[in-house]
Design a protein around this motif. Structure first.
Motif, PDB file in Angstrom:
ATOM      1  N   ARG A 158      -4.024   8.598  -1.120  1.00  0.00           N
ATOM      2  CA  ARG A 158      -2.941   7.831  -2.287  1.00  0.00           C
ATOM      3  C   ARG A 158      -2.759   6.121  -1.948  1.00  0.00           C
ATOM      4  O   ARG A 158      -3.201   5.645  -1.091  1.00  0.00           O
ATOM      5  N   GLU A 159      -3.482   5.800  -3.617  1.00  0.00           N
ATOM      6  CA  GLU A 159      -2.764   4.380  -3.632  1.00  0.00           C
ATOM      7  C   GLU A 159      -1.795   4.070  -3.425  1.00  0.00           C
ATOM      8  O   GLU A 159      -1.011   4.218  -4.173  1.00  0.00           O
ATOM      9  N   ILE A 160      -1.493   3.253  -2.675  1.00  0.00           N
ATOM     10  CA  ILE A 160      -0.168   2.303  -2.490  1.00  0.00           C
ATOM     11  C   ILE A 160       0.043   1.489  -3.718  1.00  0.00           C
ATOM     12  O   ILE A 160       1.143   1.487  -3.868  1.00  0.00           O
ATOM     13  N   GLY A 161      -0.823   0.623  -3.719  1.00  0.00           N
ATOM     14  CA  GLY A 161      -0.806   0.224  -5.102  1.00  0.00           C
ATOM     15  C   GLY A 161       0.061   0.600  -6.639  1.00  0.00           C
ATOM     16  O   GLY A 161       0.796   0.451  -7.371  1.00  0.00           O
ATOM     17  N   ARG A 162      -0.255   2.778  -6.470  1.00  0.00           N
ATOM     18  CA  ARG A 162       0.443   2.823  -7.526  1.00  0.00           C
ATOM     19  C   ARG A 162       1.123   3.484  -6.881  1.00  0.00           C
ATOM     20  O   ARG A 162       2.717   4.227  -8.039  1.00  0.00           O
ATOM     21  N   LYS A 213       9.720   2.304   2.820  1.00  0.00           N
ATOM     22  CA  LYS A 213      10.345   0.659   2.275  1.00  0.00           C
ATOM     23  C   LYS A 213       9.523  -0.913   2.748  1.00  0.00           C
ATOM     24  O   LYS A 213       9.010  -1.176   2.491  1.00  0.00           O
ATOM     25  N   ARG A 214       8.895   0.212   4.177  1.00  0.00           N
ATOM     26  CA  ARG A 214       8.539  -0.995   5.112  1.00  0.00           C
ATOM     27  C   ARG A 214       7.314  -1.146   4.583  1.00  0.00           C
ATOM     28  O   ARG A 214       6.084  -2.219   4.412  1.00  0.00           O
ATOM     29  N   PHE A 215       5.891   0.138   4.234  1.00  0.00           N
ATOM     30  CA  PHE A 215       4.911  -0.042   4.212  1.00  0.00           C
ATOM     31  C   PHE A 215       4.307   0.936   2.572  1.00  0.00           C
ATOM     32  O   PHE A 215       2.686  -0.121   2.598  1.00  0.00           O
ATOM     33  N   ALA A 262      11.242   0.358  -3.695  1.00  0.00           N
ATOM     34  CA  ALA A 262      11.457   1.648  -4.030  1.00  0.00           C
ATOM     35  C   ALA A 262      13.427   2.153  -4.304  1.00  0.00           C
ATOM     36  O   ALA A 262      14.322   0.953  -3.120  1.00  0.00           O
ATOM     37  N   ARG A 263      13.090   2.549  -4.509  1.00  0.00           N
ATOM     38  CA  ARG A 263      14.960   3.177  -4.657  1.00  0.00           C
ATOM     39  C   ARG A 263      15.354   4.028  -4.532  1.00  0.00           C
ATOM     40  O   ARG A 263      14.117   5.005  -4.377  1.00  0.00           O
ATOM     41  N   PHE A 264      16.108   4.856  -3.653  1.00  0.00           N
ATOM     42  CA  PHE A 264      16.536   6.022  -3.351  1.00  0.00           C
ATOM     43  C   PHE A 264      17.811   7.010  -4.096  1.00  0.00           C
ATOM     44  O   PHE A 264      18.706   6.423  -4.107  1.00  0.00           O
ATOM     45  N   LEU A 271       3.030  11.480   5.727  1.00  0.00           N
ATOM     46  CA  LEU A 271       3.542  10.250   4.924  1.00  0.00           C
ATOM     47  C   LEU A 271       1.992   9.047   5.568  1.00  0.00           C
ATOM     48  O   LEU A 271       1.608   8.485   5.007  1.00  0.00           O
ATOM     49  N   VAL A 272       2.445   8.968   6.926  1.00  0.00           N
ATOM     50  CA  VAL A 272       1.623   8.552   7.606  1.00  0.00           C
ATOM     51  C   VAL A 272      -0.305   8.483   7.484  1.00  0.00           C
ATOM     52  O   VAL A 272      -0.946   7.515   6.648  1.00  0.00           O
ATOM     53  N   ALA A 273       0.008   9.923   6.978  1.00  0.00           N
ATOM     54  CA  ALA A 273      -1.337  10.247   6.859  1.00  0.00           C
ATOM     55  C   ALA A 273      -2.008   9.950   5.594  1.00  0.00           C
ATOM     56  O   ALA A 273      -3.137   9.468   5.142  1.00  0.00           O
TER      57      ALA A 273
END
Length: 339
Positions: A190-194, A218-220, A225-227, A261-263
């Motif tokens: 998964r690309e974080i930028g997306r 939110k951190r990484f 992010a909105r929740f 999420l980490v993986a």
């Protein structure tokens, strides 16, 4: 009628920073001998050192005052006498001797821990994959050593040099039983930028896994992010559901959402595995905890849930702050980090 000295309250320790030491002065009954053994063990557990017969010292702080006041009350309850004083050594030499004694005691503690870690590594040399029985045995040793490290760290007031080596050995031992990089669950790439500026949707009244996962996002992953919260996932393109039944970013077997999420995002920050272990043990209600911190996090999360029962947004915000503090604390303890 004269007052019974056993029930005399202690002198309130002064908070003047020019008085660097706290002294516990006590007298124990001659019998039973178990009282003396118990008191000695308590003094060891708070890290106090003897400066004279029946006089023990600690640096003057709010935490050490609480430790000594707790000890004083226990000694009195056992039939002894005790008082707590804040004090200034008569000269610089005496003050240096007290500090040296405290540092030597912690150096010995850390040296013993490091040697136990090194022995465990030697007994389980990295010459191949550990078998199931060997892994279980090593995990038990690791839990015991983590608990011991947490206890030493609490009373290591001067952060002695041996601390770094001991924690480094403990980290080596953790890596020995952790999955190797080629054995970890493969990331889907998964690309974080997306995922910038998305709405992250989860169930109401967040608990430990949702708090930790939101902090991680939110951190990484998505600083903007909105929740949002609810039982039904909105059918819009910008919504990313997590920690909900049947969604991709949720539980996978024994893997909690935080670990998923980490993986999924390929996050490799070492501290995250330690936080993930805490989240997993709490979320899956493990019978025993690997770290002292786990029980503390459990109580704090439950306290937040009780205190902010009617405001999911504020509850999540405070939960994320809790995990940010935990992350900063663990990161500062990592070998090679400035102390």
């Amino acid at each position: 009628m004269p007052r019974d000295s056993r029930y005399t309250v202690s002198v309130e320790p002064e908070k003047d920073p020019s008085l660097p030491w706290l002294l516990l002065v006590h007298q124990l009954p001659s019998e039973p001998s178990a009282v003396r053994v118990k008191t000695w063990r308590r003094l060891q557990s708070v890290g106090a050192v003897a400066v004279k017969n029946s006089v023990y010292a600690l640096p003057n702080s709010a935490e050490t005052r609480e430790d000594f006041e707790w000890l004083r009350a226990e000694i009195v309850s056992l039939g002894g006498e005790a008082m707590v004083f804040a004090a200034q050594a008569a000269d610089d030499v005496s003050s240096t001797e007290i500090r040296d004694a405290l540092e030597r005691a912690r150096q010995d503690d850390w040296r013993d821990l490091r040697e136990k870690c090194e022995q465990a590594l030697a007994d389980n040399a990295a010459d191949g994959r550990l078998g199931e029985d060997a892994t279980a045995s090593l995990e038990r040793q690791l839990r015991s050593l983590r608990t011991r490290a947490a206890k030493i760290d609490k009373i290591d007031h001067f952060r002695v040099s041996g601390r770094r080596d001991a924690l480094g050995a403990l980290e080596q031992l953790e890596r020995r039983i952790a999955p190797r990089s080629d054995e970890r669950p493969a990331s889907t790439g998964r690309e974080i930028g997306r995922y910038a500026g998305r709405v992250w949707f989860t169930r109401p009244h967040p608990g430990v896994d949702r708090m930790a996962s939101a902090w991680l996002i939110k951190r990484f992953v998505d600083p903007q992010a909105r929740f949002r919260f609810g039982e039904r996932i909105p059918q819009t393109d910008d919504v990313v559901p997590f920690d909900m039944f049947g969604v991709e970013l949720g539980h996978r077997g024994e893997q909690v959402t935080f670990e998923t999420l980490v993986a999924e995002f390929g996050l490799t920050e070492p501290t995250l595995s330690r936080i993930g272990r805490i989240v997993r043990e709490l979320d899956l209600r493990a019978e025993s905890f690997s770290d002292l911190e786990t029980a503390t996090v459990d109580r704090l999360v439950e306290g937040l849930r009780a205190g902010f029962r009617d405001d999911d947004g504020v509850l999540l915000e405070h939960g994320m702050a809790l995990f940010e503090a935990l992350y900063c604390s663990f990161s500062s303890q990592a070998p090679g980090k400035p102390e």
